[in-house]
Design an enzyme around this catalytic site. Structure first.
Site, PDB file in Angstrom:
ATOM      1  N   GLY A 130       2.589   0.564   3.639  1.00 30.22           N
ATOM      2  CA  GLY A 130       2.617  -0.702   4.349  1.00 30.22           C
ATOM      3  C   GLY A 130       2.429  -1.887   3.431  1.00 30.22           C
ATOM      4  O   GLY A 130       2.132  -1.751   2.239  1.00 30.22           O
ATOM      5  N   LEU A 131       2.607  -3.076   3.991  1.00 32.07           N
ATOM      6  CA  LEU A 131       2.454  -4.336   3.270  1.00 32.07           C
ATOM      7  C   LEU A 131       1.060  -4.886   3.534  1.00 32.07           C
ATOM      8  O   LEU A 131       0.569  -4.854   4.667  1.00 32.07           O
ATOM      9  CB  LEU A 131       3.520  -5.330   3.735  1.00 32.07           C
ATOM     10  CG  LEU A 131       3.607  -6.665   3.000  1.00 32.07           C
ATOM     11  CD1 LEU A 131       4.030  -6.446   1.559  1.00 32.07           C
ATOM     12  CD2 LEU A 131       4.589  -7.592   3.712  1.00 32.07           C
ATOM     13  N   VAL A 132       0.395  -5.401   2.489  1.00 35.38           N
ATOM     14  CA  VAL A 132      -0.994  -5.850   2.586  1.00 35.38           C
ATOM     15  C   VAL A 132      -1.054  -7.359   2.359  1.00 35.38           C
ATOM     16  O   VAL A 132      -0.488  -7.864   1.384  1.00 35.38           O
ATOM     17  CB  VAL A 132      -1.892  -5.113   1.570  1.00 35.38           C
ATOM     18  CG1 VAL A 132      -3.345  -5.554   1.743  1.00 35.38           C
ATOM     19  CG2 VAL A 132      -1.768  -3.609   1.739  1.00 35.38           C
ATOM     20  N   ASP A 148      -3.528  10.133  -4.083  1.00 29.30           N
ATOM     21  CA  ASP A 148      -2.860   8.992  -4.722  1.00 29.30           C
ATOM     22  C   ASP A 148      -3.878   8.145  -5.480  1.00 29.30           C
ATOM     23  O   ASP A 148      -3.850   6.913  -5.408  1.00 29.30           O
ATOM     24  CB  ASP A 148      -2.129   8.150  -3.675  1.00 29.30           C
ATOM     25  CG  ASP A 148      -1.127   7.190  -4.312  1.00 29.30           C
ATOM     26  OD1 ASP A 148      -0.737   7.436  -5.476  1.00 29.30           O
ATOM     27  OD2 ASP A 148      -0.741   6.204  -3.668  1.00 29.30           O
ATOM     28  N   GLY A 186       0.820  -1.192   0.000  1.00 30.69           N
ATOM     29  CA  GLY A 186       0.000   0.000   0.000  1.00 30.69           C
ATOM     30  C   GLY A 186       0.857   1.245   0.000  1.00 30.69           C
ATOM     31  O   GLY A 186       2.048   1.213  -0.296  1.00 30.69           O
TER      32      GLY A 186
END
Length: 720
Positions: free
Chosen positions: A32-34, A152, A29
């Protein structure tokens, strides 16, 4: 299953306890990591985003994202179920407790896919594109009514369930609060929107933008849904602006003047008629869709439709229903922005005192030092009581930040009707690595810290610049190899230059010593003439006899001149013989007898010695040339002195003794060169080559350094 779960926990650091099982990576994201996982409590698959809290910047982004997503509640926004700490612990309502954690987990609604994956299969039907665009505008209307900018928007952040064709906006990692009642000019972060979806205003003034930047991104996404490809896919900011100017008209004169002051080379007198209008970029779409898109993709943000106005456009009338398009009942205000500053102020010192992990590989220099607050939090409001200078850390997207600082040209304007949209890149060197910004984002110098990219162009020659051509993919390894080769070449040439200078100095010293020795042994003819003239100018006196005796003694000295000249000539002949021997001339054992008997040979040798001294004098005045060039030029002169034919057998014997070029053009090793002991080179044919210093005198050769020639080019040039 348990082993797989434990391996994922160890590899990716997901620590949520036993409640969530069957973890599968989904992607990254904004910050962060999803992963996706199954919640054992409700037997439902959810998406979990892990945010690592390593420094004040990450804490600030996490606080902002959590605050925003907790308040946003809309059908076209990804829902957030709960926020957990390490080991699945529940977090309190006090967001300040995040400063005591090292990670946080956001459990949210799981969506089947995203729009980017759908568009990889090809363009959508216009009806499907219109349905998705309506849902996007419906969600943006709610977000903007809450005084929030997403910042974004791109296909990868729009999630879709293909069964019911529901689109939802997600990933608010880069979102921020912006109260429209206060000016945020100069206090907004730069370049957060992915480059392909940036508006012209964002390119010109990265620190000054409004909610209109989200509308521009939405228009680009709608065009991408219709065509299946990115509408404006520039490699860097300059090319991105160039592509926009080719298709989007510049209506207002003030906008044209601003562009003229920034990139005059691409600006024409009349910018109202683009070269490639949207009708050419989007062939086959309906007239209503084209009119709808043209009102969203406007150069000036003041002319651009808002989300609410776009929903009221006739193109959206088939879905539009104002009573079912809610707005936020509890929008954010300036107080929420100031609260973030005060919260960071209270916990600022505590954040820097976080204990390092025992197995942490970072040194003390790797931890960022922030002495002030973040500039992104400061507003032009009296309640913002902080003097902020730090800048907001920009998150990286694989398709963002694909170029360095070399982005604009400040050239003299060329106003003519022939408009060329081809950028002129002068530097061919480049490297290609599509994940360069993930690997070297801290050194690529892409994230500019100036108020405007296009206003403050600086060609930074002292720093490593990774981009000289407009490429979307860069190869970092090629760049490293090229820079290494250049440094090796520079070091080698410097070493060779030092050696050649030493050889030149030794040659000059030897020539000076030879000239001084000749002046000491010769007859002072100038002194004799001066004395004679002075004597003839005086009147005769009584002491005539003494003067005649002096004159006779002078005459006797003149008679001795011939004897001295003969000795000098003999010495010159010996030197010429030595030079000829070194230059590979034909050596004859009966040299003395030939000089006595053959007057023609003696005259040629004397003339050659004079020419050698003359050449040395000219070489002192001219620029320095390689000693191999001097060697081959003198060899050619010596070959012209051969007047008598030599027998074939003797010629072969002399060639082997002298060590010169044979008939085949190969270099042979002579006994004299072997005694020098120069380093060897290898020619393309395999025959060894040796550095030759034949131009130095024997006395100079003892002290001069033996330096190999840098290439074979000069040798082969003389061979030809």
């Amino acid at each position: 299953m348990a082993e797989k779960f434990e391996s994922l926990m160890n590899i990716h650091g997901f620590d949520l306890g036993s409640r969530y099982m069957d973890l599968k990576p989904l992607g990254c994201g904004g910050n962060g990591l999803v992963f996706s996982a199954v919640d054992n409590d409700c037997d439902k698959r959810v998406a979990i985003k892990k945010i690592v809290l390593t420094d004040p910047q990450s804490v600030k982004h996490a606080l902002r994202e959590i605050k925003i997503i907790r308040r946003l509640d809309h059908d076209n926004i990804v829902k957030v179920f709960e926020i957990l700490g390490p080991s699945g612990s529940q977090l309190t309502d006090d967001v300040g407790s995040l400063t005591e954690l090292n990670s946080v987990y956001i459990v949210q609604e799981y969506m089947e896919t995203d729009l980017a994956n759908v568009l990889e299969q090809g363009p959508l039907l216009e009806e499907h594109a219109r349905l998705f665009m309506y849902q996007l505008l419906r969600g943006l209307k709610y977000i903007h009514s809450a005084n929030v900018l997403h910042r974004d928007l791109k296909p990868a952040n729009l999630f879709i369930n293909t069964e019911d064709l529901v689109l939802k906006i997600g990933d608010f990692g880069l979102a921020r609060i912006m109260d429209p009642h206060y000016s945020h000019k100069g206090h907004l972060s730069e370049g957060l929107v992915t480059k392909w979806y940036r508006s012209p205003r964002l390119l010109l003034s990265p620190n000054n933008y409004t909610k209109a930047i989200d509308m521009w991104a939405a228009g680009c996404i709608f065009a991408e849904m219709l065509t299946g490809k990115t509408l404006f896919a520039g490699a860097h900011e300059l090319e991105q602006m160039q592509l926009i100017l080719e298709s989007i008209p510049v209506v207002h004169e003030e906008d044209r003047q601003e562009l003229l002051s920034v990139i005059p080379v691409y600006i024409r007198n009349d910018m109202t008629e683009p070269h490639k209008p949207l009708t050419q970029l989007l062939p086959g779409i309906s007239r209503e869709a084209l009119d709808f898109l043209e009102q969203i993709l406007t150069f000036s943000p003041m002319d651009r439709l808002t989300a609410e106005e776009a929903l009221s456009h006739p193109y959206m009338s088939i879905y539009s229903f104002p009573t079912d398009e809610p707005i936020s009942s509890h929008p954010f205000h300036i107080e929420d922005e100031v609260d973030d500053i005060l919260l960071m102020d209270e916990t600022h010192s505590h954040i820097y005192n976080w204990e390092r992990y025992h197995d942490c590989q970072f040194s003390e220099h790797d931890w960022p030092i922030h002495n002030n607050f973040d500039i992104d939090e400061v507003q032009l409001d009296p309640r913002a009581l902080s003097d902020v200078t730090d800048e907001e850390e920009v998150q990286v997207d694989p398709r963002k930040y694909l170029d360095g600082d070399r982005e604009k040209y400040l050239e003299d304007p060329a106003f003519d009707t022939s408009y060329s949209a081809e950028p002129c890149w002068q530097y061919p060197d480049h490297h290609e690595n599509k994940y360069c910004d993930l690997e070297c984002s801290h050194t690529c110098n892409y994230k500019t810290r100036s108020p405007s990219y296009l206003d403050n162009l600086v060609w930074r020659e002292s720093e490593v610049n990774h981009y000289y051509e407009p490429k979307l993919i860069i190869d970092l390894s090629n760049w490293k190899e090229q820079s290494k080769d250049k440094s090796d070449k520079r070091g080698k040439s410097k070493c060779e230059r030092n050696g050649l200078v030493k050889a030149q100095i030794a040659l000059e010293e030897a020539s000076q010593q030879l000239a001084e020795r000749e002046r000491g042994q010769g007859f002072d003819f100038d002194a004799f003439i001066a004395g004679t003239v002075q004597l003839s100018a005086q009147r005769e006196s009584a002491d005539v006899v003494d003067k005649l005796n002096d004159l006779n003694s002078s005459v006797s000295q003149l008679e001795m001149k011939s004897l001295i000249s003969k000795s000098v000539s003999r010495e010159k002949q010996e030197k010429g013989r030595a030079n000829l021997a070194q230059l590979g001339a034909l050596y004859q054992p009966s040299w003395e007898s030939q000089f006595v008997s053959g007057g023609e040979e003696c005259f040629l040798i004397s003339q050659f010695c004079c020419e050698v001294r003359k050449d040395e004098h000219v070489e002192k005045e001219n620029t320095y040339t390689s000693y191999l060039d001097k060697f081959f030029s003198r060899k050619e002169d010596s070959e012209m002195l051969e007047t008598e034919p030599v027998e074939e057998g003797k010629r072969g014997e002399r060639g082997r003794e002298a060590g010169l070029l044979s008939s085949g053009g190969e270099f042979l090793l002579s006994r004299q060169l072997e005694s020098i002991g120069t380093p060897q080179f290898h020619s393309p044919g395999g025959s060894p080559l040796k550095s030759i210093q034949a131009t130095l005198t024997p006395s100079a050769m003892k002290s001069s350094p033996q330096i190999p020639h840098k290439t074979y080019s000069n040798i082969l040039k003389h061979l030809n």
